[in-house]
Design a protein around this motif. Structure first.
Motif, PDB file in Angstrom:
ATOM      1  N   LEU A  61     -51.293  58.640  -0.074  1.00  0.00           N
ATOM      2  CA  LEU A  61     -50.943  57.346  -0.653  1.00  0.00           C
ATOM      3  C   LEU A  61     -49.758  56.719   0.068  1.00  0.00           C
ATOM      4  O   LEU A  61     -49.758  55.521   0.362  1.00  0.00           O
ATOM      5  CB  LEU A  61     -50.632  57.520  -2.143  1.00  0.00           C
ATOM      6  CG  LEU A  61     -50.339  56.263  -2.974  1.00  0.00           C
ATOM      7  CD1 LEU A  61     -50.824  56.472  -4.396  1.00  0.00           C
ATOM      8  CD2 LEU A  61     -48.852  55.952  -2.969  1.00  0.00           C
ATOM      9  N   SER A  62     -48.735  57.514   0.362  1.00  0.00           N
ATOM     10  CA  SER A  62     -47.549  56.981   1.035  1.00  0.00           C
ATOM     11  C   SER A  62     -47.868  56.503   2.451  1.00  0.00           C
ATOM     12  O   SER A  62     -47.267  55.541   2.938  1.00  0.00           O
ATOM     13  CB  SER A  62     -46.443  58.038   1.079  1.00  0.00           C
ATOM     14  OG  SER A  62     -46.868  59.183   1.801  1.00  0.00           O
ATOM     15  N   THR A  63     -48.833  57.162   3.094  1.00  0.00           N
ATOM     16  CA  THR A  63     -49.234  56.729   4.441  1.00  0.00           C
ATOM     17  C   THR A  63     -49.866  55.344   4.401  1.00  0.00           C
ATOM     18  O   THR A  63     -49.602  54.498   5.263  1.00  0.00           O
ATOM     19  CB  THR A  63     -50.232  57.737   5.048  1.00  0.00           C
ATOM     20  OG1 THR A  63     -49.611  59.019   5.146  1.00  0.00           O
ATOM     21  CG2 THR A  63     -50.676  57.287   6.428  1.00  0.00           C
ATOM     22  N   PHE A  87     -49.278  53.018   2.169  1.00  0.00           N
ATOM     23  CA  PHE A  87     -48.195  52.076   1.898  1.00  0.00           C
ATOM     24  C   PHE A  87     -47.408  51.771   3.173  1.00  0.00           C
ATOM     25  O   PHE A  87     -47.112  50.608   3.473  1.00  0.00           O
ATOM     26  CB  PHE A  87     -47.264  52.635   0.822  1.00  0.00           C
ATOM     27  CG  PHE A  87     -46.141  51.704   0.438  1.00  0.00           C
ATOM     28  CD1 PHE A  87     -46.319  50.782  -0.586  1.00  0.00           C
ATOM     29  CD2 PHE A  87     -44.930  51.735   1.101  1.00  0.00           C
ATOM     30  CE1 PHE A  87     -45.298  49.918  -0.939  1.00  0.00           C
ATOM     31  CE2 PHE A  87     -43.908  50.876   0.759  1.00  0.00           C
ATOM     32  CZ  PHE A  87     -44.085  49.965  -0.274  1.00  0.00           C
ATOM     33  N   ASN A  88     -47.071  52.804   3.917  1.00  0.00           N
ATOM     34  CA  ASN A  88     -46.297  52.610   5.147  1.00  0.00           C
ATOM     35  C   ASN A  88     -47.086  51.820   6.187  1.00  0.00           C
ATOM     36  O   ASN A  88     -46.518  50.993   6.913  1.00  0.00           O
ATOM     37  CB  ASN A  88     -45.878  53.961   5.721  1.00  0.00           C
ATOM     38  CG  ASN A  88     -44.831  54.660   4.880  1.00  0.00           C
ATOM     39  OD1 ASN A  88     -44.071  54.005   4.161  1.00  0.00           O
ATOM     40  ND2 ASN A  88     -44.795  55.981   4.940  1.00  0.00           N
ATOM     41  N   TYR A 134     -54.021  51.790  -3.526  1.00  0.00           N
ATOM     42  CA  TYR A 134     -53.550  52.600  -2.406  1.00  0.00           C
ATOM     43  C   TYR A 134     -54.208  53.980  -2.408  1.00  0.00           C
ATOM     44  O   TYR A 134     -54.591  54.499  -1.352  1.00  0.00           O
ATOM     45  CB  TYR A 134     -52.019  52.768  -2.473  1.00  0.00           C
ATOM     46  CG  TYR A 134     -51.263  51.540  -2.059  1.00  0.00           C
ATOM     47  CD1 TYR A 134     -51.052  51.246  -0.705  1.00  0.00           C
ATOM     48  CD2 TYR A 134     -50.737  50.676  -3.003  1.00  0.00           C
ATOM     49  CE1 TYR A 134     -50.349  50.122  -0.316  1.00  0.00           C
ATOM     50  CE2 TYR A 134     -50.028  49.544  -2.624  1.00  0.00           C
ATOM     51  CZ  TYR A 134     -49.839  49.275  -1.281  1.00  0.00           C
ATOM     52  OH  TYR A 134     -49.146  48.169  -0.894  1.00  0.00           O
ATOM     53  N   ARG A 135     -54.353  54.559  -3.598  1.00  0.00           N
ATOM     54  CA  ARG A 135     -54.938  55.895  -3.686  1.00  0.00           C
ATOM     55  C   ARG A 135     -56.400  55.885  -3.234  1.00  0.00           C
ATOM     56  O   ARG A 135     -56.846  56.783  -2.517  1.00  0.00           O
ATOM     57  CB  ARG A 135     -54.829  56.431  -5.116  1.00  0.00           C
ATOM     58  CG  ARG A 135     -55.134  57.916  -5.251  1.00  0.00           C
ATOM     59  CD  ARG A 135     -54.941  58.368  -6.686  1.00  0.00           C
ATOM     60  NE  ARG A 135     -53.609  58.067  -7.164  1.00  0.00           N
ATOM     61  CZ  ARG A 135     -52.546  58.835  -6.924  1.00  0.00           C
ATOM     62  NH1 ARG A 135     -52.684  59.949  -6.196  1.00  0.00           N
ATOM     63  NH2 ARG A 135     -51.373  58.506  -7.397  1.00  0.00           N
TER      64      ARG A 135
END
Length: 304
Positions: free
Chosen positions: A96-98, A100-101, A85-86
């Motif tokens: 990273l969270s973007t 994943f979402n 993801y990174r």
């Protein structure tokens, strides 16, 4: 200012990545996306149009929303590679969270919108069409599908990890699929623990309820060697022999023409192997924390 032109890679016109995702990404080659996916531009546009109402985000007073095409590209890139993801975040210039979402939202949208359109139970006319192609291509009259199960690696879940430990020595969930003679899926069942036998997965699936009474596959019969034969599936020796499910003969120690034609279930093995190659995430350990998220991700991959 020079006019922007499409780059040419391997004889194919590839427009700048800005036209694809609406944002130029540092170090990102314009043709990389479709070289990896082997997806035509029309397919990418179609996917974006289908999931638009579920994946589009509005700008706020605090930040600009990630464009739809970029969100879809991020999700496809993650599903098509084993990148972290990174790393994908650095590639597309997002957090990273973007990433994943985007992946989670995309898989939910695909299951909600595209799954019913592209993986559905065939009607009587479609069954005849599938059987005709199967007979012409694989020399198996009245066959309408090849069924098999695949173990998808996962990280050991916190709850009941032993249930997901399969006979091969690693944790997995099982995906059962039925494909036609062209290798296109028309039934998928995913989510059973890796320790469950293929025959039990079949008996617990919706497919068993649909076809076990004999009516679904018995509407159009053909006389073969004096026997009226309805439509049927082919599977490996792990499955139970049924009127609608054929399996190889037991090992007799000598080559058998039927077994040679039947095993392996060529359409399924061919299609499953093809998608494992294109979507490496099928052969990588699924990293979602819940089984529900893993199942949606796998369904999203198989629909694609």
């Amino acid at each position: 200012m020079a006019e922007s032109k499409a780059e040419v890679t391997c004889g194919v016109d590839i427009p700048p990545i800005t036209l694809l995702v609406g944002h130029r990404c540092t170090g990102f080659h314009p043709g990389s996306l479709f070289i990896t996916f082997e997806y035509p531009w029309e397919s990418f546009d179609y996917i974006c149009d289908q999931v638009r109402h579920l994946m589009t985000r509005e700008n706020t007073h605090y930040r600009l929303a990630v464009p739809l095409r970029k969100r879809v590209a991020i999700a496809l890139w993650k599903l098509a590679t084993s990148s972290e993801y990174r790393s994908i975040g650095h590639l597309f210039g997002v957090g990273l969270s973007t990433v994943f979402n985007c992946v989670e939202d995309f898989c939910k949208a695909v299951v909600s919108v595209l799954l019913p359109q592209h993986i559905s139970t065939p009607d009587a006319a479609k069954l005849i069409e599938i059987a005709t192609f199967f007979n012409n291509c694989w020399r198996m009259p009245q066959c309408v599908g090849a069924i098999d199960g695949s173990h998808i690696p996962i990280i050991a879940p916190e709850e009941y990890p032993r249930d997901y430990f399969n006979r091969k020595g690693w944790h997995s969930i099982i995906i059962q699929g039925v494909v036609d003679g062209k290798g296109l899926f028309w039934d998928v069942c995913v989510g059973y623990a890796g320790s469950v036998h293929d025959a039990r997965v079949l008996r617990q699936s919706h497919l068993w309820e649909l076809v076990n009474d004999g009516e679904f596959f018995g509407k159009n019969k053909m006389a073969i060697s004096g026997i009226n034969v309805g439509h049927y599936l082919i599977g490996d020796p792990a499955y139970p022999l049924q009127n609608w499910l054929m399996k190889p003969f037991s090992d007799t120690g000598s080559p058998d023409l039927y077994n040679t034609m039947h095993c392996p279930c060529s359409p399924y093995e061919h299609m499953s192997g093809k998608w494992v190659g294109v979507f490496e995430q099928i052969s990588e350990r699924a990293e979602f924390k819940t089984m529900s998220q893993n199942c949606k991700k796998l369904l999203g991959i198989y629909v694609m």
